[in-house]
Design a protein around this motif. Sequence first.
Motif, PDB file in Angstrom:
ATOM      1  N   GLY B 101      28.103  -5.394  28.683  1.00  0.00           N
ATOM      2  CA  GLY B 101      29.120  -4.576  29.319  1.00  0.00           C
ATOM      3  C   GLY B 101      30.096  -3.922  28.366  1.00  0.00           C
ATOM      4  N   THR B 102      29.874  -4.042  27.042  1.00  0.00           N
ATOM      5  CA  THR B 102      30.768  -3.355  26.109  1.00  0.00           C
ATOM      6  C   THR B 102      30.578  -1.850  26.222  1.00  0.00           C
ATOM      7  N   LEU B 103      29.357  -1.447  26.481  1.00  0.00           N
ATOM      8  CA  LEU B 103      29.061  -0.025  26.600  1.00  0.00           C
ATOM      9  C   LEU B 103      28.395   0.260  27.942  1.00  0.00           C
ATOM     10  N   GLU B 104      28.532   1.506  28.374  1.00  0.00           N
ATOM     11  CA  GLU B 104      27.792   1.969  29.539  1.00  0.00           C
ATOM     12  C   GLU B 104      26.307   1.991  29.212  1.00  0.00           C
ATOM     13  N   PHE B 105      25.477   1.805  30.226  1.00  0.00           N
ATOM     14  CA  PHE B 105      24.041   1.870  29.994  1.00  0.00           C
ATOM     15  C   PHE B 105      23.629   3.237  29.459  1.00  0.00           C
TER      16      PHE B 105
END
Lengths: 564, 564
Positions: B101-105
């Motif tokens: 969840g640190t980055l968007e998919f």
Amino acid sequence: MSSISPLRRLPVPLMDSILHRTRSMIPCQSRLFSATCQRRATVSLEALDASKGNRERIVILGSGWAGYNLAQQLSAKYQTLVISPRSYFVFTPLLNSTAVGTLEFRTALEPVRSRKKPNIEFMQGRAEDINFGKKLVTVEETVAAPREGRAVVGDFYEEESLDEAQKEKAKKRRKGKEWEVSYDKLVVAVGCYSQTFGTPGVRENAYFMKDVGDARKIRKRVLECFEIANLPTTSETLREQLLSFAIIGGGPTGMEFAAELSDLISEDLTRLYPEMVKKVKIVVRDVAPSILSMFDQKLAKYAMKQFTRQGVDVRTSTRVVALRKGLPHQKGHNEHMNVVADSQGCYTLTTEDDGEIGVGMCVWSTGNMMNPFVQRELKKTHGFPSASATITSSPAPKEPSAIDWMIEKHPKTGAIVVDDRLRVQLTSVSPSSTSSTAPHPFPATPSTATVSDVFALGDNATIRNNPLPATAQTASQQALWLAKRFNKDDLEKEPFTFKNMGIMTYLGDSKGLVQTGGVMGDISGRAAWLIWRGAYLTMSISWRNKFLISTFLNWAFGRDISRF
Amino acid sequence: MSSISPLRRLPVPLMDSILHRTRSMIPCQSRLFSATCQRRATVSLEALDASKGNRERIVILGSGWAGYNLAQQLSAKYQTLVISPRSYFVFTPLLNSTAVGTLEFRTALEPVRSRKKPNIEFMQGRAEDINFGKKLVTVEETVAAPREGRAVVGDFYEEESLDEAQKEKAKKRRKGKEWEVSYDKLVVAVGCYSQTFGTPGVRENAYFMKDVGDARKIRKRVLECFEIANLPTTSETLREQLLSFAIIGGGPTGMEFAAELSDLISEDLTRLYPEMVKKVKIVVRDVAPSILSMFDQKLAKYAMKQFTRQGVDVRTSTRVVALRKGLPHQKGHNEHMNVVADSQGCYTLTTEDDGEIGVGMCVWSTGNMMNPFVQRELKKTHGFPSASATITSSPAPKEPSAIDWMIEKHPKTGAIVVDDRLRVQLTSVSPSSTSSTAPHPFPATPSTATVSDVFALGDNATIRNNPLPATAQTASQQALWLAKRFNKDDLEKEPFTFKNMGIMTYLGDSKGLVQTGGVMGDISGRAAWLIWRGAYLTMSISWRNKFLISTFLNWAFGRDISRF
């Protein structure tokens, strides 16, 4: 970062007057790091009781517009416990945009558990029963439920293909563990399910638009339809059906989806699949004689003209009677046939007027039906809750405990009837014919009572003699009003009153409708679109700044923990 | 927007020297709107042929690091056709970050179809066969394939529970339609599958990390494990198993996931589930005696120390022999039992050393196995392709067409052997024992030949006498080199040479490792983390600016059309 400036150039005074209230619906969460996270989420019921201390516990059933906003606004003098099958709140107006890829899915989500609100406890589960006398809620666990993140339609456990005995068995097998939680105050805000009017095949085959899983499913299917249509092996007939999109329901949700889909196709997909785009059909169907019936006729007419110009075909006074997998006029279609080599996942819509129509996808948006929990479980009170109920009818029955009581429901919608303080209302049950020999004289008009510690708001409730639209606006206003009363302990001060802040919708091609309910008159076209876009944008930004710079903030301030 | 400044304050000269090459791997795509989109994606094979004009058609099989980068770099003087079961490219180094969840998919995705590269055609499908003589590829459609977006493990169609005849039937039933595409040049860049070493149950029950669907599945499961563990009805034993995370494979992918998971738990989940976090176990297992074996021993030791400090338990020289659903020591576990009420989706890992271990999730990352397409279909050549093949062995066989030829494979890995121009190599098949009566004198050493119009690169290829690491770096460098040669039509000018740009990895807790291969020495700790974070950040930004301001750019410049 000059790319942000167009937003800043929105008509500010105009926007502000609209936003003043929309923004006020959304809890301010500027305290990104609370220095003192003393009270934190707990695990067991014992720990929950221990951390409660001498506070009152407010149990909130549901994490939608009503439940989520109420929880966010309650002060730390209460122990707030949210019980919901969904661990996040969905900012529903943005779902259509996420479905067509304009926005990230997580821009429309906010987890119930929050580092910024350590006084909110959360349990993922579904309320099964309420005991008004003992002040207990029975909760069933739902964490690994198969349909999580998708619209709930009809009975949660129901499986069409099974007979009654099998259904009962399947229900038992699937049933999660249960536990009981006590409350000081209880708020029922479980919302509604998607209405299908029992149309055969709709529950299994239609695409809904209530949760982030629905939006993802729709997005995947739209792109899949174009990709399959583009294959050299796809026949012309199949291609036409793949590129035919049906939307059932001409309310704001359905029409906004049609608008966003039309934009996606005319702005993006036309460059990627130029040959395909010519074959696309978007058809909106509604049983009513007009669409967007909540808007003034003038605005609705403007909308119709806009949709026609964009090639969205709106058909009113038309009824859908069935929806099934496969292509039209395929008799004896075998469900287990190879869908890939066969109909490529196409669907057939049966309509009263036009017969069978092959479509690549059918989006269903015909409003709400009452939540089965409200309909079935919230019925009898298991005795008169003497400690918290006050008789409101006269003459008062001499022995309230001797009569059967039930929760009062709206005769048509089945919503829980509440008073102007959103308190649940009880009504006495007239003795059934079997007990006609009983000597107890039953009054001609049933007795009524108000429960002082159980509240209901949002779509699953209706205020007596004051029906309000079942919208996010109503739910939010009720939640904020109730939170204020709880925080100030002055429920008796003044009744809840609804302030109509107007309605708005998007029509596609950068045009919208805004109906302010008299304050500013009505606005249509590009100005309305700017307001629509600006309102949601700003709500989202002030809400947690996630819209524009979500990823970076996330890196700096914490990850997204919405599960989807 | 002051929040961006920390990045700008990165050690610029240091970063640039690292980034110079990483950035150069990524095609520059600053032309956001190409004014003349004359050549566009076509639909039928006829339209494809018509839009080809007098250009050569380069067919690229695969959309990974090799295939995607090659397609992006090819000039419009070629008709570029990408055929891949996946309609997008996955920026694999970011997958671990999206999973927690640190980055968007979507920051990790780039669609193959692109408005900016109208000369790239795309067909979603899987190559089934290549006819070298007729220059034809047989393609099978895969749009609605069930496992799309997930790591491919073992045989695509294989179903463990079926016998051979049933498998064949299932395969036939599921088989999509096929079509043939001709090529002028063909590039095989189909990559590898995830290696499971045939360990029972791994393919069905492990979580992999090769595609965005995998990342989503992992993210959902991690949060689900915490949510179930937090329920009042969950027993202490089950809780411990839910919060036990196993990672199999101590390479960079596995170790980075362990690091990101440890960060997620210690930075975010600890605030939401303070009671739960104490019970979390992260165990990395590897058969080898050490982890991160591609790094110098000094750096690997530093990494071990870091992981230990963060509570990540690294166990080397340990072998996993099975993985199954359910809890340890449950004999006769019925697969169809109620998973919700039972083991809550837990898994049991069987190890040689520690016996049965209950885990909430097992992430499998033990490297690559050869793609079955390369292994099985790319074997015989269906005759000698006289028009494009040149005999390279001496003495040359008198009648090449009279001998059987096959594609040369690496005896150990099964990768396609190519020459230093990445051209596919053929080798003559020695006559089988049944044809021993044939009078044809077969030479003791087999003959070899080079095919001038079929190339192979990336993980599925190996340069003769010059084995390179199977990494994104190798694939990207090969793709850029080949694109340059094609664009300049000077394949003979100079052979491909690999430039080792060093390796880096993340260790968690804002620490990393960078090994530059001598240029700048080795870096560990926080500086290495800044470089690691900065490199991927900058790659991502220059790539399409999606990392920081993806949503806004998207609103302004077009939607994300990656299907996931």
